[in-house]
Design an enzyme around this catalytic site. Sequence first.
Site, PDB file in Angstrom:
ATOM      1  N   VAL A 103      65.751  -3.098  -0.387  1.00  0.00           N
ATOM      2  CA  VAL A 103      65.790  -3.689  -1.738  1.00  0.00           C
ATOM      3  C   VAL A 103      64.654  -4.703  -1.898  1.00  0.00           C
ATOM      4  O   VAL A 103      64.568  -5.389  -2.903  1.00  0.00           O
ATOM      5  CB  VAL A 103      67.163  -4.380  -1.979  1.00  0.00           C
ATOM      6  CG1 VAL A 103      68.296  -3.369  -1.918  1.00  0.00           C
ATOM      7  CG2 VAL A 103      67.418  -5.500  -0.961  1.00  0.00           C
ATOM      8  N   HIS A 119      69.807   1.529  -2.866  1.00  0.00           N
ATOM      9  CA  HIS A 119      70.651   0.336  -2.938  1.00  0.00           C
ATOM     10  C   HIS A 119      70.154  -0.704  -3.929  1.00  0.00           C
ATOM     11  O   HIS A 119      70.578  -1.854  -3.877  1.00  0.00           O
ATOM     12  CB  HIS A 119      70.778  -0.300  -1.544  1.00  0.00           C
ATOM     13  CG  HIS A 119      71.416   0.617  -0.547  1.00  0.00           C
ATOM     14  ND1 HIS A 119      71.214   0.505   0.802  1.00  0.00           N
ATOM     15  CD2 HIS A 119      72.231   1.686  -0.713  1.00  0.00           C
ATOM     16  CE1 HIS A 119      71.893   1.465   1.443  1.00  0.00           C
ATOM     17  NE2 HIS A 119      72.508   2.196   0.542  1.00  0.00           N
ATOM     18  N   ASN A 213      62.255   4.233  15.752  1.00  0.00           N
ATOM     19  CA  ASN A 213      63.108   3.064  15.932  1.00  0.00           C
ATOM     20  C   ASN A 213      62.909   2.574  17.364  1.00  0.00           C
ATOM     21  O   ASN A 213      62.862   3.397  18.283  1.00  0.00           O
ATOM     22  CB  ASN A 213      64.578   3.473  15.711  1.00  0.00           C
ATOM     23  CG  ASN A 213      65.479   2.285  15.446  1.00  0.00           C
ATOM     24  OD1 ASN A 213      65.410   1.279  16.174  1.00  0.00           O
ATOM     25  ND2 ASN A 213      66.302   2.368  14.421  1.00  0.00           N
TER      26      ASN A 213
HETATM   27  C1  BV8 Z   1      80.077   3.522  -1.102  1.00  0.00           C
HETATM   28  C2  BV8 Z   1      72.361  -3.864  -0.687  1.00  0.00           C
HETATM   29  C3  BV8 Z   1      81.833   4.575  -2.242  1.00  0.00           C
HETATM   30  C4  BV8 Z   1      73.009  -5.184  -0.395  1.00  0.00           C
HETATM   31  C5  BV8 Z   1      73.346  -2.442   0.950  1.00  0.00           C
HETATM   32  C6  BV8 Z   1      84.841   0.977   5.736  1.00  0.00           C
HETATM   33  C7  BV8 Z   1      85.170  -0.083   4.895  1.00  0.00           C
HETATM   34  C8  BV8 Z   1      84.490  -0.331   3.699  1.00  0.00           C
HETATM   35  C9  BV8 Z   1      83.458   0.505   3.310  1.00  0.00           C
HETATM   36  C10 BV8 Z   1      83.143   1.545   4.167  1.00  0.00           C
HETATM   37  C11 BV8 Z   1      83.817   1.804   5.355  1.00  0.00           C
HETATM   38  N1  BV8 Z   1      83.243   2.896   5.931  1.00  0.00           N
HETATM   39  C12 BV8 Z   1      82.241   3.335   5.161  1.00  0.00           C
HETATM   40  C13 BV8 Z   1      82.190   2.529   4.087  1.00  0.00           C
HETATM   41  C14 BV8 Z   1      81.265   2.663   3.015  1.00  0.00           C
HETATM   42  C15 BV8 Z   1      80.178   1.592   3.128  1.00  0.00           C
HETATM   43  C16 BV8 Z   1      79.547   1.616   4.498  1.00  0.00           C
HETATM   44  O1  BV8 Z   1      78.805   2.530   4.813  1.00  0.00           O
HETATM   45  N2  BV8 Z   1      79.830   0.593   5.332  1.00  0.00           N
HETATM   46  C17 BV8 Z   1      79.291   0.579   6.676  1.00  0.00           C
HETATM   47  C18 BV8 Z   1      78.860  -0.845   7.040  1.00  0.00           C
HETATM   48  C19 BV8 Z   1      80.355   1.124   7.632  1.00  0.00           C
HETATM   49  N3  BV8 Z   1      79.218   2.027   2.155  1.00  0.00           N
HETATM   50  C20 BV8 Z   1      79.333   1.556   0.910  1.00  0.00           C
HETATM   51  O2  BV8 Z   1      80.129   0.725   0.562  1.00  0.00           O
HETATM   52  C21 BV8 Z   1      78.377   2.188  -0.083  1.00  0.00           C
HETATM   53  N4  BV8 Z   1      79.134   2.616  -1.227  1.00  0.00           N
HETATM   54  O3  BV8 Z   1      80.343   4.097  -0.080  1.00  0.00           O
HETATM   55  O4  BV8 Z   1      80.720   3.699  -2.271  1.00  0.00           O
HETATM   56  C22 BV8 Z   1      82.271   4.676  -3.632  1.00  0.00           C
HETATM   57  C23 BV8 Z   1      82.154   5.904  -4.290  1.00  0.00           C
HETATM   58  C24 BV8 Z   1      82.608   6.009  -5.574  1.00  0.00           C
HETATM   59  C25 BV8 Z   1      83.110   4.889  -6.249  1.00  0.00           C
HETATM   60  C26 BV8 Z   1      83.182   3.644  -5.604  1.00  0.00           C
HETATM   61  C27 BV8 Z   1      82.751   3.522  -4.269  1.00  0.00           C
HETATM   62  C28 BV8 Z   1      77.357   1.167  -0.542  1.00  0.00           C
HETATM   63  C29 BV8 Z   1      76.417   0.870   0.597  1.00  0.00           C
HETATM   64  C30 BV8 Z   1      75.287  -0.003   0.089  1.00  0.00           C
HETATM   65  C31 BV8 Z   1      75.522  -1.418   0.524  1.00  0.00           C
HETATM   66  N5  BV8 Z   1      74.365  -2.223   0.155  1.00  0.00           N
HETATM   67  N6  BV8 Z   1      72.305  -3.136   0.545  1.00  0.00           N
HETATM   68  C32 BV8 Z   1      71.957  -6.185  -0.064  1.00  0.00           C
HETATM   69  O5  BV8 Z   1      70.871  -5.803   0.412  1.00  0.00           O
HETATM   70  O6  BV8 Z   1      72.239  -7.376  -0.268  1.00  0.00           O
HETATM   71  S1  BV8 Z   1      73.333  -1.795   2.491  1.00  0.00           S
HETATM   72  C33 BV8 Z   1      72.307  -2.667   3.513  1.00  0.00           C
HETATM   73  O7  BV8 Z   1      72.443  -1.994   4.788  1.00  0.00           O
HETATM   74  C34 BV8 Z   1      70.824  -2.608   3.201  1.00  0.00           C
HETATM   75  O8  BV8 Z   1      70.477  -1.838   2.069  1.00  0.00           O
HETATM   76  C35 BV8 Z   1      70.274  -1.942   4.457  1.00  0.00           C
HETATM   77  O9  BV8 Z   1      69.136  -1.220   4.233  1.00  0.00           O
HETATM   78  C36 BV8 Z   1      71.404  -1.055   4.781  1.00  0.00           C
HETATM   79  C37 BV8 Z   1      71.384  -0.321   6.073  1.00  0.00           C
HETATM   80  O10 BV8 Z   1      70.998  -1.197   7.076  1.00  0.00           O
HETATM   81  P1  BV8 Z   1      69.602  -0.857   7.790  1.00  0.00           P
HETATM   82  O11 BV8 Z   1      68.568  -0.714   6.721  1.00  0.00           O
HETATM   83  O12 BV8 Z   1      69.790   0.290   8.690  1.00  0.00           O
HETATM   84  O13 BV8 Z   1      69.320  -2.182   8.551  1.00  0.00           O
HETATM   85  P2  BV8 Z   1      69.996  -2.659   9.923  1.00  0.00           P
HETATM   86  O14 BV8 Z   1      69.730  -4.114  10.063  1.00  0.00           O
HETATM   87  O15 BV8 Z   1      71.396  -2.152  10.010  1.00  0.00           O
HETATM   88  O16 BV8 Z   1      69.169  -1.848  11.046  1.00  0.00           O
HETATM   89  C38 BV8 Z   1      67.794  -2.126  11.227  1.00  0.00           C
HETATM   90  C39 BV8 Z   1      67.274  -1.037  12.145  1.00  0.00           C
HETATM   91  O17 BV8 Z   1      65.880  -1.214  12.285  1.00  0.00           O
HETATM   92  C40 BV8 Z   1      67.871  -1.090  13.558  1.00  0.00           C
HETATM   93  O18 BV8 Z   1      68.173   0.229  13.977  1.00  0.00           O
HETATM   94  C41 BV8 Z   1      66.711  -1.650  14.398  1.00  0.00           C
HETATM   95  O19 BV8 Z   1      66.717  -1.107  15.713  1.00  0.00           O
HETATM   96  C42 BV8 Z   1      65.534  -1.149  13.640  1.00  0.00           C
HETATM   97  N7  BV8 Z   1      64.318  -1.950  13.772  1.00  0.00           N
HETATM   98  C43 BV8 Z   1      64.203  -3.286  14.011  1.00  0.00           C
HETATM   99  N8  BV8 Z   1      62.880  -3.615  14.014  1.00  0.00           N
HETATM  100  C44 BV8 Z   1      62.190  -2.472  13.755  1.00  0.00           C
HETATM  101  C45 BV8 Z   1      63.092  -1.418  13.597  1.00  0.00           C
HETATM  102  N9  BV8 Z   1      62.711  -0.157  13.332  1.00  0.00           N
HETATM  103  C46 BV8 Z   1      61.392   0.075  13.237  1.00  0.00           C
HETATM  104  N10 BV8 Z   1      60.450  -0.890  13.367  1.00  0.00           N
HETATM  105  C47 BV8 Z   1      60.810  -2.163  13.620  1.00  0.00           C
HETATM  106  N11 BV8 Z   1      59.864  -3.120  13.765  1.00  0.00           N
END
Ligand code: BV8
Length: 248
Positions: A103, A119, A213
Site C-alpha cells: 500500500v 489492499h 525471498n
Molecule cells: C478477507 C492493508 C474475506 C492493511 C493488509 C482467521 C481470522 C481472521 C481472518 C482470517 C483468518 N484466516 C484467514 C483470514 C483472512 C485474512 C487473513 O489472511 N489473515 C491472515 C493473517 C491469516 N484475510 C483478510 O482478512 C482479507 N479479507 O479475507 O475478506 C471477506 C470476504 C467477503 C466479505 C467480507 C470478508 C483482507 C487481507 C488484507 C489485509 N490488509 N494490508 C495495512 O497495510 O495497514 S495485509 C498486509 O499483509 C499488507 O498488505 C501486507 O502486504 C500483507 C502481507 O504481508 P507481506 O506483504 O507478506 O509482508 P510480511 O511482513 O508478512 O512478509 C514480508 C516477507 O518479505 C517475508 O517473507 C520476508 O522474509 C520477506 N523479506 C524481508 N526482506 C526482504 C524480503 N523479501 C525480499 N527482499 C527483502 N529485502
Amino acid sequence: MSGAADLSSFGLGSDSFITVLTGAGVSAECGIPTFRGAGGLWRTYRAEELARPEAFREDPRLVWEWYDYRRGICAGKQPNPAHHAITRLDEKVSDFLLITQNVDNLHGRAGTRRLVELHGNLFRARCLDCGAVTSDLPVPLPEIPPHCTCGGMLRPDIVWFGEALPEKAIREASEASRDCDLMVVAGTSAVVQPAASMPLLAKQAGAHVIEVNPDPTPLTPYVDLHLEGKAGEVMPGLVDSILELTSP
Ligand code: BV8
Ligand code: ZN
C-alpha cells in the site's frame, strides 16, 4: 545473490504472460518495516490490531495517527532496484501484470503502470458518507481524523483484515493468476489470503512460479525455483533473464 537464472526449461517466449506478486519485503530495502518482521511494531501495537474496521470504529484518531505515521515514512522513501526491475518488465513485456499487496505506492512511483493494488493505497482516502475517494491529502495530515468536503469522516482507502478486497482487483488478479505462464512472487510471507492463494492458482493452471525471498515461506515447497536473497539484489538479474527469453 544475483537473480540471473537458467529459465530455458520454462518455455518462455515473446507471447508469454508474465505476472509478478509482491509483498512488503520488496520495500524492506527502502527502510519500510515489513508486517511480520522485527520492525512490524508501532508504539506497542501490531499491524493486525490496528488494520481492522473494529479498531477504526473504536478509535479513528489512533488508527489515522498510525496511517499518517506510515504515510510520512513512505512519502520520504524512493523506489529500490526491485521496483525499477519490475517496471522494466512492465515496459518491455507485451503481456504483463503486477499484483501487489503493498500500500506504499512505491510501484506506482517507480513507473509501473499495469498493476493491481489488492489492499489499497496509503495515499488514498474514502469518505464514509458520500464515498468520494481523494488522493490529495497532505502529508502529514492537517487534521486527524480528516474530513471530506461534504463534512463526512474519511477512512484510509485500505483493505483491513476481515474486509473484502475490491471486486475488480480480485477479478483481475485471479484471472491473471490463472492465465499467466510465469508468476514471480517476491517479498511476501505468503500467509495473507486471498493473495497467498494466487501463486497456487497459477501453478495449478500450468504456470511456472519463481519465489524471491531471503527466507523460505509456506509457498516454497510448491515453487519451481526459490531464489534466496533480497529482492533489490535478485530482481534485476532475474528480470534480465526473463527479458532475454521474452524479447521479440
Ligand atoms: C478477507 C492493508 C474475506 C492493511 C493488509 C482467521 C481470522 C481472521 C481472518 C482470517 C483468518 N484466516 C484467514 C483470514 C483472512 C485474512 C487473513 O489472511 N489473515 C491472515 C493473517 C491469516 N484475510 C483478510 O482478512 C482479507 N479479507 O479475507 O475478506 C471477506 C470476504 C467477503 C466479505 C467480507 C470478508 C483482507 C487481507 C488484507 C489485509 N490488509 N494490508 C495495512 O497495510 O495497514 S495485509 C498486509 O499483509 C499488507 O498488505 C501486507 O502486504 C500483507 C502481507 O504481508 P507481506 O506483504 O507478506 O509482508 P510480511 O511482513 O508478512 O512478509 C514480508 C516477507 O518479505 C517475508 O517473507 C520476508 O522474509 C520477506 N523479506 C524481508 N526482506 C526482504 C524480503 N523479501 C525480499 N527482499 C527483502 N529485502
Ligand atoms: Zn464525502
